[in-house]
Design an enzyme around this catalytic site. Structure first.
Site, PDB file in Angstrom:
ATOM      1  N   LYS A 178      81.250  53.362  34.214  1.00 20.22           N
ATOM      2  CA  LYS A 178      79.854  53.347  33.786  1.00 20.22           C
ATOM      3  C   LYS A 178      79.062  54.498  34.405  1.00 20.22           C
ATOM      4  O   LYS A 178      78.134  55.028  33.774  1.00 20.22           O
ATOM      5  CB  LYS A 178      79.214  52.002  34.134  1.00 20.22           C
ATOM      6  N   TYR A 187      85.252  49.599  36.870  1.00 17.60           N
ATOM      7  CA  TYR A 187      84.161  49.442  35.913  1.00 17.60           C
ATOM      8  C   TYR A 187      82.962  50.286  36.328  1.00 17.60           C
ATOM      9  O   TYR A 187      82.360  50.987  35.503  1.00 17.60           O
ATOM     10  CB  TYR A 187      83.774  47.962  35.837  1.00 17.60           C
ATOM     11  N   ALA A 188      82.606  50.236  37.611  1.00 18.42           N
ATOM     12  CA  ALA A 188      81.467  51.005  38.099  1.00 18.42           C
ATOM     13  C   ALA A 188      81.695  52.503  37.915  1.00 18.42           C
ATOM     14  O   ALA A 188      80.783  53.242  37.532  1.00 18.42           O
ATOM     15  CB  ALA A 188      81.214  50.690  39.577  1.00 18.42           C
ATOM     16  N   ALA A 189      82.918  52.953  38.194  1.00 13.40           N
ATOM     17  CA  ALA A 189      83.235  54.376  38.022  1.00 13.40           C
ATOM     18  C   ALA A 189      83.120  54.783  36.560  1.00 13.40           C
ATOM     19  O   ALA A 189      82.594  55.857  36.229  1.00 13.40           O
ATOM     20  CB  ALA A 189      84.642  54.655  38.546  1.00 13.40           C
ATOM     21  N   VAL A 247      87.314  51.558  19.282  1.00 15.56           N
ATOM     22  CA  VAL A 247      86.816  52.693  20.057  1.00 15.56           C
ATOM     23  C   VAL A 247      87.914  53.378  20.854  1.00 15.56           C
ATOM     24  O   VAL A 247      87.689  54.472  21.388  1.00 15.56           O
ATOM     25  CB  VAL A 247      85.665  52.268  20.996  1.00 15.56           C
ATOM     26  N   SER A 278      75.537  50.599  32.969  1.00 18.79           N
ATOM     27  CA  SER A 278      75.341  49.345  33.691  1.00 18.79           C
ATOM     28  C   SER A 278      74.653  49.655  35.006  1.00 18.79           C
ATOM     29  O   SER A 278      74.754  50.776  35.522  1.00 18.79           O
ATOM     30  CB  SER A 278      76.696  48.678  33.976  1.00 18.79           C
TER      31      SER A 278
END
Length: 261
Positions: free
Chosen positions: A162, A158-160, A71, A145
Site C-alpha cells: 500500500k 500489505y503495508a509495503a 487485476v 490504506s
C-alpha cells in the site's frame, strides 16, 4: 463568474470504471458514483458480486453494467481499457492481505499480496491512464490504506504494497497532470468489510481498533463514498497527487490514554 459548486459534483454523462466493486468499499464507491449520475462499469473478478452491485444501482434508478476483470492478468486489464476508452473515472479498490508476521510468511504470500495490491494497481493505472491521457481528461482514484503510514505486527507485506500504491499515485499524478489526468489515493482506516472479517472474529482485536480512532468506532462501507465522489468529480479539479485519509481520526489520535485534564 465562479461556477456553482454543487454542480461540480455532478457526474452525469461520465463513465466510471470501479474495479473491485462486487463487494465492500468497491461496491460502496460504485453506488456513490451512481448516485451522482455516473454510468458505472462494475468491474470484478467475482461476476456474481458484480451482478448484485449492478442490480442495486439499477433499482435506485442508476445506470450500470458488469465487467469481468482479473487485476493479476495484464491482458484482461488492457482489454478492459480498450473496451472503455471513453472512461473518465477509474477507481481501483481490490485488496488482499496475508496477516502473518514476516518470519512466518512465504514467498507465495509476498507474491500474491504484491500482485493484487501493487502490481494490480500498476496494471490498471497504466492501461487506463494511457487512454485518459489521449483523451486529455480523467480522474484515477487508487485505494491505499492507513497501513501505508503506520503498521502493526502481521501487516508488513500489505503495508509495503500500500505504501507502493501511494508512490505510484504520486508518480502518475506528476506524469499525467499536463495531459488533464488527475490521480489521487484514498487511505481508508478501519472499515467493516470482507477484508476485515478476521479482525471482527476476535473481539479484543476488534474493540482495540474501534477505541484507537478519534470517533471510537469502525466505519461502514458507505462512509467511503463521499471521498471517492469528491476526487472523481470536478469539485476536486485542483487536487492531484494527494493521499486522502478516511480513518476516523486514527492517525491524529495517539489513543494510548486519555488524561483527565
Amino acid at each position: 463568474m465562479s461556477p456553482n459548486i454543487k454542480d461540480l459534483f455532478d457526474l452525469t454523462g461520465r463513465k466510471a470504471v470501479v474495479v473491485g466493486s462486487g463487494s465492500g468499499l468497491g461496491q460502496a464507491s460504485a453506488l456513490g458514483l451512481a448516485d451522482f449520475g455516473a454510468e458505472v462499469i462494475v468491474a470484478d473478478l467475482n461476476v456474481e458480486g458484480a451482478a448484485d452491485t449492478v442490480r442495486l444501482i439499477q433499482e435506485a434508478g442508476g445506470t450500470a453494467s458488469p465487467l469481468a476483470i482479473d487485476v493479476t492478468d495484464t491482458a484482461t486489464v488492457e482489454a478492459a481499457a480498450r473496451e472503455h476508452q471513453d472512461a473518465e473515472v477509474l477507481v481501483i479498490t481490490p485488496g488482499y492481505n496475508a496477516r502473518k508476521r514476516l518470519l512466518d510468511t512465504t514467498e507465495d504470500d509476498f507474491d500474491r499480496v504484491i500482485d493484487i495490491n501493487l502490481k494490480g494497481t500498476y496494471r490498471l493505472m497504466k492501461a487506463f491512464g494511457a487512454t485518459m491521457a489521449a483523451n486529455g481528461k480523467g480522474s484515477i482514484v487508487t485505494f491505499a490504506s492507513f497501513r501505508a503510514l503506520v503498521v502493526e505486527p502481521g501487516q508488513g507485506i500489505y503495508a509495503a504494497a500500500k505504501a507502493g500504491v501511494v508512490q505510484l499515485t504520486k508518480t502518475m499524478a506528476t506524469e499525467l497532470g499536463t495531459q488533464g489526468v488527475r490521480v489521487n489515493a484514498i487511505l481508508p482506516g478501519s472499515f467493516e468489510t470482507p477484508l476485515t472479517t478476521q479482525i471482527k472474529n476476535d473481539t479484543e482485536w476488534w474493540d482495540a481498533y474501534a477505541n484507537k480512532s478519534a470517533l471510537k468506532r469502525w466505519a461502514k462501507p458507505h462512509e467511503i463514498a463521499g471521498a471517492v465522489a469528491f476526487l472523481a468529480s470536478d469539485a476536486s479539479s485542483y487536487v492531484t497527487g494527494s493521499s486522502q485519509l478516511v480513518d476516523g481520526g486514527w492517525m491524529a489520535n495517539d489513543g494510548r490514554f486519555e488524561p483527565k485534564v
